[in-house]
Design a protein around this motif. Structure first.
Motif, PDB file in Angstrom:
ATOM      1  N   LEU A 111       0.835  -1.208   0.000  1.00 38.30           N
ATOM      2  CA  LEU A 111       0.000   0.000   0.000  1.00 38.30           C
ATOM      3  C   LEU A 111       0.866   1.252   0.000  1.00 38.30           C
ATOM      4  CD1 LEU A 111      -2.820   1.277   0.238  1.00 38.30           C
ATOM      5  CD2 LEU A 111      -2.612   1.071   2.726  1.00 38.30           C
ATOM      6  N   ILE A 112       1.926   1.229   0.827  1.00 43.05           N
ATOM      7  CA  ILE A 112       2.844   2.373   0.883  1.00 43.05           C
ATOM      8  C   ILE A 112       3.532   2.575  -0.459  1.00 43.05           C
ATOM      9  CG2 ILE A 112       4.957   3.230   1.959  1.00 43.05           C
ATOM     10  CD1 ILE A 112       4.071   1.871   4.542  1.00 43.05           C
ATOM     11  N   VAL A 113       3.901   1.454  -1.103  1.00 45.22           N
ATOM     12  CA  VAL A 113       4.538   1.528  -2.422  1.00 45.22           C
ATOM     13  C   VAL A 113       3.580   2.119  -3.451  1.00 45.22           C
ATOM     14  CG1 VAL A 113       5.375   0.123  -4.351  1.00 45.22           C
ATOM     15  CG2 VAL A 113       6.212  -0.309  -2.041  1.00 45.22           C
ATOM     16  N   ASP A 114       2.320   1.682  -3.416  1.00 40.80           N
ATOM     17  CA  ASP A 114       1.318   2.210  -4.358  1.00 40.80           C
ATOM     18  C   ASP A 114       1.092   3.704  -4.146  1.00 40.80           C
ATOM     19  OD1 ASP A 114       0.907  -0.212  -5.602  1.00 40.80           O
ATOM     20  OD2 ASP A 114      -0.743  -0.799  -4.279  1.00 40.80           O
ATOM     21  N   MET A 115       1.070   4.137  -2.872  1.00 41.26           N
ATOM     22  CA  MET A 115       0.841   5.548  -2.562  1.00 41.26           C
ATOM     23  C   MET A 115       2.034   6.407  -2.952  1.00 41.26           C
ATOM     24  SD  MET A 115      -1.053   5.195   1.158  1.00 41.26           S
ATOM     25  CE  MET A 115      -1.008   6.971   1.412  1.00 41.26           C
ATOM     26  N   ALA A 116       3.245   5.888  -2.707  1.00 41.09           N
ATOM     27  CA  ALA A 116       4.457   6.657  -3.003  1.00 41.09           C
ATOM     28  C   ALA A 116       4.869   6.534  -4.468  1.00 41.09           C
ATOM     29  CB  ALA A 116       5.603   6.194  -2.102  1.00 41.09           C
ATOM     30  N   GLY A 117       4.399   5.450  -5.119  1.00 39.59           N
ATOM     31  CA  GLY A 117       4.797   5.224  -6.507  1.00 39.59           C
ATOM     32  C   GLY A 117       6.254   4.852  -6.642  1.00 39.59           C
ATOM     33  N   ASP A 118       6.840   4.304  -5.576  1.00 45.60           N
ATOM     34  CA  ASP A 118       8.267   3.963  -5.576  1.00 45.60           C
ATOM     35  C   ASP A 118       8.474   2.773  -4.650  1.00 45.60           C
ATOM     36  OD1 ASP A 118      11.017   3.812  -5.532  1.00 45.60           O
ATOM     37  OD2 ASP A 118      11.313   5.984  -5.332  1.00 45.60           O
ATOM     38  N   TYR A 119       9.164   1.739  -5.158  1.00 44.80           N
ATOM     39  CA  TYR A 119       9.416   0.547  -4.351  1.00 44.80           C
ATOM     40  C   TYR A 119      10.334   0.818  -3.167  1.00 44.80           C
ATOM     41  CZ  TYR A 119       7.161  -2.319  -7.933  1.00 44.80           C
ATOM     42  OH  TYR A 119       6.249  -2.876  -8.773  1.00 44.80           O
ATOM     43  N   ARG A 120      11.078   1.918  -3.199  1.00 44.47           N
ATOM     44  CA  ARG A 120      11.988   2.251  -2.099  1.00 44.47           C
ATOM     45  C   ARG A 120      11.233   2.461  -0.780  1.00 44.47           C
ATOM     46  NH1 ARG A 120      14.093   4.993  -6.558  1.00 44.47           N
ATOM     47  NH2 ARG A 120      16.301   4.577  -7.018  1.00 44.47           N
ATOM     48  N   ALA A 121       9.996   2.942  -0.887  1.00 41.80           N
ATOM     49  CA  ALA A 121       9.206   3.242   0.310  1.00 41.80           C
ATOM     50  C   ALA A 121       8.994   1.996   1.164  1.00 41.80           C
ATOM     51  CB  ALA A 121       7.858   3.838  -0.089  1.00 41.80           C
ATOM     52  N   GLY A 122       8.881   0.828   0.526  1.00 42.63           N
ATOM     53  CA  GLY A 122       8.697  -0.419   1.258  1.00 42.63           C
ATOM     54  C   GLY A 122       9.889  -0.751   2.134  1.00 42.63           C
ATOM     55  N   PHE A 123      11.088  -0.435   1.653  1.00 47.30           N
ATOM     56  CA  PHE A 123      12.298  -0.717   2.418  1.00 47.30           C
ATOM     57  C   PHE A 123      12.439   0.223   3.613  1.00 47.30           C
ATOM     58  CE2 PHE A 123      13.064  -2.492  -1.753  1.00 47.30           C
ATOM     59  CZ  PHE A 123      13.670  -3.701  -1.463  1.00 47.30           C
ATOM     60  N   TYR A 124      12.050   1.483   3.436  1.00 48.29           N
ATOM     61  CA  TYR A 124      12.081   2.422   4.556  1.00 48.29           C
ATOM     62  C   TYR A 124      11.116   1.977   5.653  1.00 48.29           C
ATOM     63  CZ  TYR A 124      14.764   5.731   1.701  1.00 48.29           C
ATOM     64  OH  TYR A 124      15.737   6.327   0.949  1.00 48.29           O
ATOM     65  N   MET A 125       9.945   1.504   5.246  1.00 48.65           N
ATOM     66  CA  MET A 125       8.960   1.031   6.217  1.00 48.65           C
ATOM     67  C   MET A 125       9.498  -0.159   7.000  1.00 48.65           C
ATOM     68  SD  MET A 125       6.768  -1.904   6.011  1.00 48.65           S
ATOM     69  CE  MET A 125       5.467  -2.489   7.077  1.00 48.65           C
ATOM     70  N   ALA A 126      10.152  -1.097   6.295  1.00 50.08           N
ATOM     71  CA  ALA A 126      10.707  -2.287   6.948  1.00 50.08           C
ATOM     72  C   ALA A 126      11.815  -1.911   7.928  1.00 50.08           C
ATOM     73  CB  ALA A 126      11.239  -3.260   5.899  1.00 50.08           C
TER      74      ALA A 126
END
Length: 447
Positions: free
Chosen positions: A385-400
């Motif tokens: 969901l965060i990736v879809d909202m940010a439009g960038d796969y990097r956001a998933g790594f920051y969340m993790a």
């Protein structure tokens, strides 16, 4: 004492069990870790969002954890061997039915639910029986067994990529399911321990000579579910703190393997080079597990301190990984993440045994996996969901990475609670010594 009842051999046939568990880890968790190679293929085939597609992995992870208490209970009734063989058949069924690829809901039910249940029924008994076969070398044995997922993932990356290119993602699923049938062979090799800790856990006192055999027979015939599986562990603060750590860690651990491949594609890296990233991840993960298992076996550092350190280093590497802008930098950061992840996985089960003690280990393992499932269930979709909202796969790594930092805090709280209780127990023993009669105390002081 408990150790005398269970009498773990710490070697011998135990190493055959370790090798069998090694292969089981490879044919279960390694498949789950490399499933990211199917992510884009399935997403494009059904034309779905990343968050929708990620639910396949989420369901697999959730059922993997939710099935752990069931697997532990079945081990008591039917032995570890039987449950592992059943798990192999379930894992095969999940992949074989996923080959049909009817719709996304079908994928949730097959490669999600059935595959997850198969992994749970294979992984839980395999890791449990290793802990029962070893005592002094438990950290090393667990590290070697868990390293199976790395050794297999090292080859599964390019192999699965080749299967997809040759037979399509559906054909690849069917072939992988056939390979997973080897779990049944490994399960057959997991010979029950004669004086297993499962039996010893409900034999609270040592049986005297003479009546020992008849007394043991009576106890073995009696229901032991309520004695072996202790649900009341949820009332122990130490276990609760470690379970919260597990929830937060599970929210993070399955995100990087899921989004590493899509991130690589978004950077314009070729598919063949992308598959090699998973091999690098597996290789350094393997080295991290063996090195940390060997170091933990030296008993130089408390395992919980070692775990807190490795969790902190993982979170740091995840925060740095999105800074990569080409294959070389991505491979380097992936290597750091994989190594520290390996060190964490090598000892987190050993830490659980230290927190609750071996008599309660089977109950704790099942409950820990059950509670941790909430993190594994929420993590990938939340990251998607965060990736879809940010439009960038990097956001998933920051969340993790941020979630892992929070999990490390609960390890620190747990360690301080244990230290406080240890100091309190020492203080309480002092008045007991002072109540001895004066002459006895006088004699003790002069011995």
């Amino acid at each position: 004492m408990q150790a005398k009842d269970s009498n773990p051999p710490d070697g011998g046939y135990g190493w055959v069990v370790v090798v069998s568990a090694f292969v089981v880890m490879g044919l279960t968790v390694a498949v789950l870790k490399t499933f990211g190679l199917f992510f884009v293929e399935i997403q494009q085939h059904f034309n779905e969002l990343a968050s929708t597609t990620s639910w396949i992995t989420s369901v697999t992870i959730a059922v993997f954890h939710l099935g752990a208490p069931v697997a532990s209970s079945l081990c008591v009734q039917y032995t570890h061997r039987t449950v592992v063989i059943t798990g192999g058949l379930l894992a095969f069924s999940g992949m074989a039915l996923g080959f049909l690829g009817l719709n996304m809901v079908w994928m949730y039910a097959t490669t999600g639910f059935l595959q997850g249940l198969g992994i749970s029924f294979s992984w839980t008994p395999a890791i449990s029986i290793v802990s029962h076969y070893f005592s002094k070398k438990r950290a090393l044995a667990n590290a070697i067994a868990s390293a199976g997922e790395c050794a297999f993932a090292f080859t599964f990356g390019p192999f699965f990529q080749w299967l997809i290119s040759q037979y399509g993602w559906k054909g690849a699923l069917l072939i992988i399911g056939g390979i997973q049938l080897n779990i049944c062979v490994c399960g057959a090799l997991m010979r029950p321990l004669a004086s297993s800790c499962l039996e010893a856990s409900h034999c609270k006192t040592e049986t005297p000579p003479g009546n020992g055999a008849s007394r043991r027979d009576k106890e073995d015939k009696s229901p032991i579910m309520h004695k072996t599986f202790n649900w009341m562990l949820v009332r122990r603060p130490e276990f609760v703190l470690y379970a919260i750590f597990g929830i937060l860690a599970a929210m993070s651990f399955f995100v990087p393997p899921l989004f590493l491949v899509p991130l690589s594609y978004s950077l314009g890296i070729d598919e063949s080079w992308t598959a090699s990233l998973l091999s690098i991840l597996a290789m350094v993960d393997f080295g991290g597990r063996l090195l940390c298992g060997w170091y933990a076996n030296l008993h130089v550092t408390k395992t919980i301190h070692l775990l807190a350190m490795t969790i902190t280093l993982i979170s740091t590497s995840l925060m740095l990984l999105p800074l990569a802008n080409n294959y070389l930098s991505l491979a380097i950061f992936t290597g750091f993440y994989g190594f520290f992840f390996g060190t964490t996985v090598a000892i987190h089960i050993t830490v659980l045994a230290d927190v609750v003690g071996m008599p309660e280990f089977d109950s704790a393992l099942g409950l820990f996996m059950l509670i941790r499932s909430t993190g594994g269930f929420v993590g990938p979709p939340l990251a998607g969901l965060i990736v879809d909202m940010a439009g960038d796969y990097r956001a998933g790594f920051y969340m993790a990475g941020a979630t892992l930092v929070l999990s490390a805090g609960f390890l620190v709280i747990l360690d301080r609670l244990q230290q406080r209780k240890k100091r309190g127990s020492k203080i309480r023993t002092k008045p007991e010594k002072s109540t001895l009669p004066y002459p006895s105390l006088h004699l003790l002081n002069h011995q």
